[in-house]
Design an enzyme around this catalytic site. Sequence first.
Site, mmCIF file in Angstrom:
data_model
loop_
_atom_site.group_PDB
_atom_site.id
_atom_site.type_symbol
_atom_site.label_atom_id
_atom_site.label_comp_id
_atom_site.label_asym_id
_atom_site.label_seq_id
_atom_site.Cartn_x
_atom_site.Cartn_y
_atom_site.Cartn_z
ATOM 1 N N GLY A 113 0.796 -1.232 0.000
ATOM 2 C CA GLY A 113 0.000 0.000 0.000
ATOM 3 C C GLY A 113 0.824 1.275 0.000
ATOM 4 C CG HIS A 150 25.420 6.038 31.200
ATOM 5 N ND1 HIS A 150 24.879 7.302 31.089
ATOM 6 C CD2 HIS A 150 26.764 6.185 31.172
ATOM 7 C CE1 HIS A 150 25.869 8.175 31.014
ATOM 8 N NE2 HIS A 150 27.021 7.535 31.051
HETATM 9 P P1 FAD Z 1 -3.059 2.084 2.184
HETATM 10 O O1 FAD Z 1 -1.682 1.870 2.641
HETATM 11 O O2 FAD Z 1 -3.402 3.338 1.484
HETATM 12 O O3 FAD Z 1 -3.426 0.836 1.278
HETATM 13 C C1 FAD Z 1 -4.650 0.728 0.608
HETATM 14 C C2 FAD Z 1 -4.450 -0.184 -0.575
HETATM 15 O O4 FAD Z 1 -5.717 -0.431 -1.171
HETATM 16 C C3 FAD Z 1 -3.571 0.420 -1.681
HETATM 17 O O5 FAD Z 1 -2.503 -0.438 -1.969
HETATM 18 C C4 FAD Z 1 -4.517 0.590 -2.871
HETATM 19 O O6 FAD Z 1 -3.868 0.375 -4.108
HETATM 20 C C5 FAD Z 1 -5.557 -0.483 -2.581
HETATM 21 N N1 FAD Z 1 -6.874 -0.217 -3.184
HETATM 22 C C6 FAD Z 1 -7.621 0.907 -3.070
HETATM 23 N N2 FAD Z 1 -8.781 0.772 -3.743
HETATM 24 C C7 FAD Z 1 -8.749 -0.460 -4.291
HETATM 25 C C8 FAD Z 1 -9.648 -1.176 -5.113
HETATM 26 N N3 FAD Z 1 -10.827 -0.668 -5.501
HETATM 27 N N4 FAD Z 1 -9.299 -2.423 -5.516
HETATM 28 C C9 FAD Z 1 -8.101 -2.966 -5.146
HETATM 29 N N5 FAD Z 1 -7.225 -2.337 -4.372
HETATM 30 C C10 FAD Z 1 -7.545 -1.101 -3.949
HETATM 31 N N6 FAD Z 1 2.348 6.205 8.709
HETATM 32 C C11 FAD Z 1 3.129 5.828 9.749
HETATM 33 O O7 FAD Z 1 2.626 5.144 10.658
HETATM 34 N N7 FAD Z 1 4.454 6.178 9.821
HETATM 35 C C12 FAD Z 1 5.037 6.918 8.853
HETATM 36 O O8 FAD Z 1 6.227 7.212 8.948
HETATM 37 C C13 FAD Z 1 4.259 7.326 7.753
HETATM 38 N N8 FAD Z 1 4.810 8.056 6.764
HETATM 39 C C14 FAD Z 1 4.044 8.395 5.685
HETATM 40 C C15 FAD Z 1 4.633 9.158 4.687
HETATM 41 C C16 FAD Z 1 3.891 9.539 3.585
HETATM 42 C C17 FAD Z 1 4.536 10.350 2.492
HETATM 43 C C18 FAD Z 1 2.534 9.123 3.481
HETATM 44 C C19 FAD Z 1 1.724 9.494 2.272
HETATM 45 C C20 FAD Z 1 1.936 8.374 4.468
HETATM 46 C C21 FAD Z 1 2.683 8.017 5.598
HETATM 47 N N9 FAD Z 1 2.129 7.283 6.643
HETATM 48 C C22 FAD Z 1 2.894 6.932 7.714
HETATM 49 C C23 FAD Z 1 0.717 6.878 6.623
HETATM 50 C C24 FAD Z 1 0.585 5.388 6.215
HETATM 51 O O9 FAD Z 1 1.206 5.205 4.967
HETATM 52 C C25 FAD Z 1 -0.882 5.004 6.127
HETATM 53 O O10 FAD Z 1 -1.507 5.303 7.366
HETATM 54 C C26 FAD Z 1 -1.054 3.535 5.851
HETATM 55 O O11 FAD Z 1 -0.454 3.160 4.638
HETATM 56 C C27 FAD Z 1 -2.545 3.182 5.785
HETATM 57 O O12 FAD Z 1 -2.710 1.826 5.507
HETATM 58 P P2 FAD Z 1 -4.054 1.298 4.812
HETATM 59 O O13 FAD Z 1 -3.900 -0.181 4.698
HETATM 60 O O14 FAD Z 1 -5.228 1.815 5.519
HETATM 61 O O15 FAD Z 1 -4.098 1.982 3.384
#
Ligand code: FAD
Length: 464
Positions: A41, A443
């Site tokens: 993701g 430490h």
């Molecule tokens: P996502 O990781 O967004 O995954 C959702 C997945 O669903 C994606 O792969 C997408 O392609 C797929 N998808 C969507 N719709 C469909 C569909 N219709 N059919 C099939 N697949 C689909 N969080 C931290 O905890 N620490 C950090 O250091 C951090 N740094 C970050 C830096 C950046 C630049 C960004 C943008 C975010 C960061 N985050 C961080 C936030 C973190 O990335 C997200 O909170 C996390 O990825 C959320 O996970 P998720 O599974 O909810 O969604």
Amino acid sequence: MNTLNCKVLVIGGGPGGYVCAVRAGQAGLDTIVVEKARVGGTCLNVGCIPSKALIHVAEKHHVLTEAARGDSALGLSASAPGIDLSRTQVWKDGIVEGLTSGVAGLLRKAGVRQIEGTATIVDGKTVRVETDAEPVTIRCEALVLATGSVPADLPGLPFGGAVLSSTDALGLTERPETLAIVGGGYIGLEIGGAYAKLGTKVTVVEAAETILPQYDTALTKPVMARMKALGVAFELGVQAKAHDAEKAVLTVARGDEETGIAAEKVMVAVGRRPVIEGTGIESLSLDMEGRFIRIDTQCQTSMRGVYAIGDVTGDPMLAHRAFAQGEIVAKHLAGDSAHWDKRCIPAVCYTDPEIVTVGLLPDAARAAQETTATAVFPLQANGRALTLERKDGFVRVVYDKQNELVLGIQAVGAGCAEMAGEFALAIEMCATLTDIADTIHAHPTLGETLQEAALSGRGLALHI
Ligand code: FAD
Ligand code: NAD
């Protein structure tokens, strides 16, 4: 059309989705995960990992730059560093590739079927997936929505050309001379700080009167000071209006007054929106909380058998929260009575210096409990911080004076991110000041600052 059946169908293979699928598979549940891009993701592909890779490279570049300028207090010297960002990208992509294929392997090992394609929800038990081959219909007993979030843009600054999303900014192969960052939040300050260390002239444009408005100024002040020392300019309390790519100028407005900021590129990082529209999720008419899907403590939505986890369920949008939710849903589906009973979700902002917050901030704690007090220990009195050349920052413990129960722990300081686990453990285990003060801390480590803050709360500060 091909039709598949399963017990658990997870839409989205990000931190929420893949953890849920792996755990469901390990529990012996017949599980399918559908992912339209790459498993891992946002986090692995365009978020947590790529941004931390860029931050690491930028820090190395900065150390060399200081040495080349003759500014190294350590006595180091070097010739002016260069950077080939295309090679940096290859290195970063290698890390991402390793981690995403690792996740695919974990899914396989857990017996989870992986379908590559875009899912459209037909009803609470049926999903249609467009794949490179023929479409597939999948029927399930339980549906888990883990579609995550995408960057939000602004009306006057749609993504494209010189207006970058965080994904674009993390993929640049040429260093911009000037970069305006719209949004002084997590992403803006992490990526903006990194480009500043690579030699780009960065300006942060923030609508609020302060950066990271969710934190108190004691926590953000050292970050602001360090970023200013790195040459970053701040425009606070302003609205970004439009970008003229030819003139390389971003127009910002403070009330009626407009000014121009030099900006070859602009990165817009004003928050992220949940992926719901166009997925068929709207057709389920689920109860919502603002733009996000409302869930209960077992991550169940308002429709029986339909669960939602991760960013699609709202703040805090953090990978480790999504992991934890994925675990809960898998356990619940396997017949366990798991539910959300966490006392805290740690948050780390990888600015320089890093900010760590766990549990309640002082104001929130005071609002809930009148007998709240705080104890602070500065990094300048910590030997390890001095040997790391970074004495800016502090550790702060928020506690209840009546029983010494620790309600929150915050830190700002270079390298403090690695203390987030200890902070969270203390809160999760209902530690008191005495528990922390009486624990021997190695430490010299930065962790001693937590022990010292706890001692200070007990009126027994040692090294200050
Ligand atoms: P996502 O990781 O967004 O995954 C959702 C997945 O669903 C994606 O792969 C997408 O392609 C797929 N998808 C969507 N719709 C469909 C569909 N219709 N059919 C099939 N697949 C689909 N969080 C931290 O905890 N620490 C950090 O250091 C951090 N740094 C970050 C830096 C950046 C630049 C960004 C943008 C975010 C960061 N985050 C961080 C936030 C973190 O990335 C997200 O909170 C996390 O990825 C959320 O996970 P998720 O599974 O909810 O969604
Ligand atoms: P954010 O909510 O952290 O910050 C957005 C900032 O933009 C805020 O300060 C807000 O006041 C400002 N803003 C909003 N509208 C504006 C406008 N029109 N003009 C100028 N400023 C405006 O959002 P983000 O930085 O996009 O990050 C999104 C989410 O991703 C974060 O909330 C966080 O949950 C997650 N994330 C986490 C990490 C981490 O854990 N280290 C790193 C990056 C992202």
